[in-house]
Structures are given as structure tokens and as C-alpha cells.
Design an enzyme around this catalytic site. Structure first.
Site, mmCIF file in Angstrom:
data_model
loop_
_atom_site.group_PDB
_atom_site.id
_atom_site.type_symbol
_atom_site.label_atom_id
_atom_site.label_comp_id
_atom_site.label_asym_id
_atom_site.label_seq_id
_atom_site.Cartn_x
_atom_site.Cartn_y
_atom_site.Cartn_z
ATOM 1 N N GLU A 162 0.816 -1.227 0.000
ATOM 2 C CA GLU A 162 0.000 0.000 0.000
ATOM 3 C C GLU A 162 0.847 1.274 0.000
ATOM 4 O OE1 GLU A 162 -2.975 0.027 3.043
ATOM 5 O OE2 GLU A 162 -3.898 -1.830 2.364
ATOM 6 N N GLU A 344 -4.976 -8.829 1.238
ATOM 7 C CA GLU A 344 -5.565 -8.493 2.536
ATOM 8 C C GLU A 344 -7.053 -8.285 2.351
ATOM 9 O OE1 GLU A 344 -3.962 -5.114 4.689
ATOM 10 O OE2 GLU A 344 -1.913 -5.760 4.270
HETATM 11 C C1 FCB Z 1 -4.296 -2.189 5.707
HETATM 12 C C2 FCB Z 1 -2.858 -2.368 6.132
HETATM 13 C C3 FCB Z 1 -2.676 -3.345 7.270
HETATM 14 C C4 FCB Z 1 -3.762 -3.162 8.313
HETATM 15 C C5 FCB Z 1 -5.106 -3.222 7.667
HETATM 16 C C6 FCB Z 1 -6.251 -3.147 8.642
HETATM 17 O O1 FCB Z 1 -4.445 -0.988 5.047
HETATM 18 O O2 FCB Z 1 -2.070 -2.805 5.050
HETATM 19 O O3 FCB Z 1 -1.386 -3.172 7.798
HETATM 20 O O4 FCB Z 1 -3.570 -1.972 8.984
HETATM 21 O O5 FCB Z 1 -5.232 -2.188 6.741
#
Ligand code: FCB
Length: 445
Positions: A162, A344
């Protein structure tokens, strides 16, 4: 269920959020240690102990095995392996990750390793951090050292998790290092994508055997009403929040809209002659982080509280097509054909995080969310999209950046006093889902 035999089932974490051991084994401080020391984290929390995975990896491994995942997404803490950010490597830090990667592989769990999940060595911040024109070289040298150390055993690498986090840290001030200056934010996010490209080039020049990609999160904006003002706001925020990164990586450019906007604001970054080419170097896969959509309203925007307003992590409602839409959006915009992993996906909902009398958190909200998200994954597979894996965020409750320990994303509950991990109902649910999806139900029941 439409899952191919070799589909990747995983959970994800990040070093700064779980490791702790901040001063152990020769680790140097990261920008998040400094940011916490400056009192910027909710409840004055710090990442110095977190889940203590630096000392409790065996426990984590046992939980990963019991969940039945075949991959674990984690990150290397740059300041643990290179305490000064450049130059000398730290043998104790290197040995820690070797042990972690080897134990995972022995257990049949493929490590998916992120090189930068936001924990820049503080020593480099003091030399300009991501604003420095040298940052690309620093990162490529660090990446190259990791490819030499672990390139023979790590099957999947992610350069940057990110890249927007760098903008949040230098432009908006909500993340470390905490500058609130849009021009700096733009330069820093530009530089981090150049650094990404340099690391990929180092990878291609190395003997590493695995695959490499980048993780970009998509928070698609949706208009609250059909007003023109809302439609304009969707375009504006999409350009700024995720197209900045996807245009650069998948199309090798910034959009005219964005360049004009930044020019008008006087926040346009300096773009070096080779930068755009580097940002768009060919990759082996794309990692999609996807949590929710963001509903924008021109009317509300004017009234929002600048402190927490707009932080999409604080929105408890969810839109169940978010993964499905993001994949189609990128295929439409860039004709994206790369293999995709959901790197994620997860949620939190404070009100459901109280353990019952048996000590189990009955997180039905999370199960509903996961079931809906996995339905999108199934739909995409049925359409023949090259989607190869899914990582749930997160293995366990951890240090949630500026929100400290107040926000719990885990499928295991972490007791931050005893550091015990207890399975929530969603962990059992995910274990059973993986068993069914991978056809292992009968054998392991
Ligand atoms: C994402 C991040 C991770 C965590 C989640 C909830 O944006 O990559 O580290 O904080 O959100």
C-alpha cells in the site's frame, strides 16, 4: 466450490504490527517507534511489544498449522535486518527470518514476504526518508540483500505494501513520520513507486527463484447521491486515492486529471527521467488489498471532522461486492491480465469483540463479512479470472497503527497483557471454510 487445488489460502500480518522485540537482537528503531514515542498513537500505545511474535513465533506457527492455511503473508522489518537502513546487516535479525521462513516451509506453509510494510528505519528518516532522491537506491540495496539471503527459499515477494501509506505519513500526518504537507506527500509517494521498480530490477538481476509483485489497496469511491457535485468528488478522490498508484504501475503514467490538479495546487512532484519506466516494470502478480468502499458526499465533506473523518477503516458497514468490483475495474482500466492475489481482506467491529463465558469472541459480524467477500472470490473464479489466492487480515489482533491496540482485526484474539492468543469464532469458521474449499474436509474432519 470453484477453488483450484493449488489455490492459496492464507492469513496476513506485518512486522511492525506483531513482532515487538523493538530493542532486541540488535534491531534499530523505525519511524513507527519514533511516532509512538512522540505520543501520536491512540492511548499512547507503542509497537514495542505488540504480539511479541519476535519471541513467540512458535505459537504463531502452531496456530497457522491448526488453521490449515498453505501460505502466510508477513513482512521483514527493514530496521531489524539493517538497523541503520543502509550498510551493515544484523546477523540476529537475519537469523530470525531464516528460522521463520524455514519453519513455515517445513510445515507446508509458503511465506509471502513483503519488503516494506511501512516501518522505515528511523536512521533513514533522519536522512530525508522517502523524500530523499536516494530513497530508491536505499530500498533497492536493502531488497537486494534480502534476495541474496532468502531468494533461494522464498516463493513470493511483495516490494511495497500500500504505497498510499507513505502519502498518509508525509502528506496528511495521520501515519509516521507525521508530516502534514501535500507537496511532500506527493513527492514521497512518487519516490516509493520508483523505489519499487528499482527493487524489482534488483530481483530480476538476482538468483532468486520466486515471484515478485506489489500490493495496492483499492477503496473505490461511490457517490452518496446522484448530484453532479458527488460525481465530481468520486472522480477526484479515485484519482488521488488509488489511481495515482495503479496508473503509475499498470500504465506507466499519471493521468492528465491528476497532473493538472497537482499543478494547480502547486504540489506537483519532481519526476526524474527514468522514474515512470521504473514504476511500471513488469511484475509477476498483483496483490489487491480490499476492505470496503467509501461513500462520498460533497455536502458532508464540508462538515467532516478533519481528525477522523474520511478514515475508511472506521466504517462498520460493508459493501459485499468490493473485491468483485475492484478486479473488474482494473481489468477494464488497464486490461490487467496479471495473476491476482487478494493479499488483505478483513474487518473489525469493536462491539462484538467481548469474549463469552468460554473465552471465545462470537464475531458473527466478521463471519458474515468474510462469507460475503469469499462469495465474490468464487464468482471471479467461475468467470475464469486468474485469481490465485486469498489472505485474510489478520491472523491475530495487533498494533493497528495510529489506532494502537484499540482496533482488533484478528481472527485470533490477542490479550495484550498476557499476550495469549485465543481463537475467535471466525477462526474456526475460516478453518472449516478452507477445509471445504480445498476438499480436505473428509480427511481432516
Ligand atoms: C491495511 C494495512 C494493514 C492493516 C489493515 C487493517 O491498510 O495494510 O497493515 O492496517 O489495513
Amino acid at each position: 466450490m470453484p477453488y483450484p487445488k493449488d489455490f492459496i489460502w492464507g492469513v496476513a500480518t506485518a512486522a511492525a504490527q506483531i513482532e515487538g522485540g523493538a530493542r532486541d537482537g540488535g534491531r534499530g528503531p523505525s519511524i513507527w517507534d519514533a511516532y509512538a514515542a512522540a505520543g501520536k498513537i491512540k492511548n499512547n500505545d507503542t509497537p514495542s511489544v505488540a504480539c511479541d511474535s519476535y519471541h513467540r513465533f512458535e505459537t504463531d506457527l502452531a496456530n497457522l498449522k491448526a488453521l490449515g492455511v498453505n501460505s502466510y503473508r508477513l513482512s521483514i522489518a527493514w530496521p531489524r535486518v539493517m538497523p541503520s537502513g543502509t550498510g551493515a546487516l544484523n546477523p540476529a535479525g537475519l537469523a530470525y527470518y531464516r528460522r521463520v521462513f524455514e519453519s513455515l516451509l517445513e510445515a507446508g506453509i509458503a511465506p509471502n514476504v513483503t519488503l516494506y510494510h511501512w516501518d522505515l528505519p528511523q536512521a533513514l528518516e533522519e536522512r530525508g526518508g522517502w523524500l530523499s532522491p536516494d530513497s530508491g537506491k536505499w530500498f533497492a540495496d536493502y531488497a537486494d540483500a534480502m534476495f541474496r539471503q532468502y531468494g533461494d527459499i522464498v516463493p513470493m515477494w511483495v516490494t511495497i505494501n500500500e504505497p498510499i501509506a507513505v502519502y498518509v505519513g508525509y502528506g496528511l500526518g495521520w501515519f509516521a513520520p507525521g508530516y502534514k504537507d501535500i507537496a511532500r506527500g506527493n513527492q514521497a509517494r512518487h519516490n516509493v513507486l520508483t523505489a519499487h521498480g528499482r527493487a524489482v530490477e534488483a530481483f530480476r538481476a538476482s538468483d532468486a527463484v520466486g515471484k515478485i509483485g506489489i500490493v495496492i489497496d483499492i477503496w473505490k469511491r461511490h457517490p452518496a447521491t446522484d448530484s453532479e457535485a458527488d460525481a465530481a468528488m468520486v472522480i477526484d478522490q479515485d484519482e488521488d486515492n488509488w489511481k495515482f498508484y495503479t496508473d503509475r504501475v499498470f500504465a506507466g503514467r499519471y493521468s492528465d486529471y491528476l497532473l493538472k490538479k497537482l499543478g494547480r495546487e502547486g504540489t506537483l512532484m519532481t519526476i526524474g527521467p527514468d522514474d515512470l519506466r521504473l514504476g511500471a516494470v513488469p511484475l509477476d502478480f498483483y496483490g489487491l488489498n480490499c476492505y470496503n468502499r467509501v461513500v462520498v458526499s460533497a455536502e458532508k465533506e464540508d462538515k467532516r471532522d478533519p481528525g477522523t473523518g474520511g478514515n475508511p477503516h472506521l466504517e462498520p458497514q460493508f459493501y459485499d461486492r468490493v473485491i468483485y468490483d475492484a478486479v473488474h475495474l482494473l481489468r477494464g482500466l488497464y486490461n490487467l491480465q496479471l495473476p491476482i492475489y487478494v493479499t488483505e481482506n478483513g474487518t473489525f467491529f469493536g462491539a462484538e469483540e467481548v469474549p463469552d463465558e468460554r473465552g471465545i469472541v462470537q464475531d458473527r459480524y466478521r463471519q458474515r463479512y468474510l462469507a460475503a467477500m469469499l462469495e465474490s472470490v468464487e464468482m471471479l473464479l467461475k468467470e475464469g479470472i486468474d485469481l490465485r489466492g486469498y489472505y485474510l487480515w489478520s491472523l491475530m489482533d495487533n498494533f493497528e497503527w495510529t489506532a494502537g491496540y484499540s482496533v482488533r482485526y484478528g481472527i485470533l484474539r490477542t490479550d495484550f497483557t498476557t499476550l495469549a492468543r485465543t481463537w475467535k469464532a471466525s477462526a474456526y469458521w475460516y478453518r472449516d471454510y478452507i477445509r471445504r474449499a480445498s476438499g480436505r474436509e473428509a480427511a481432516n474432519a
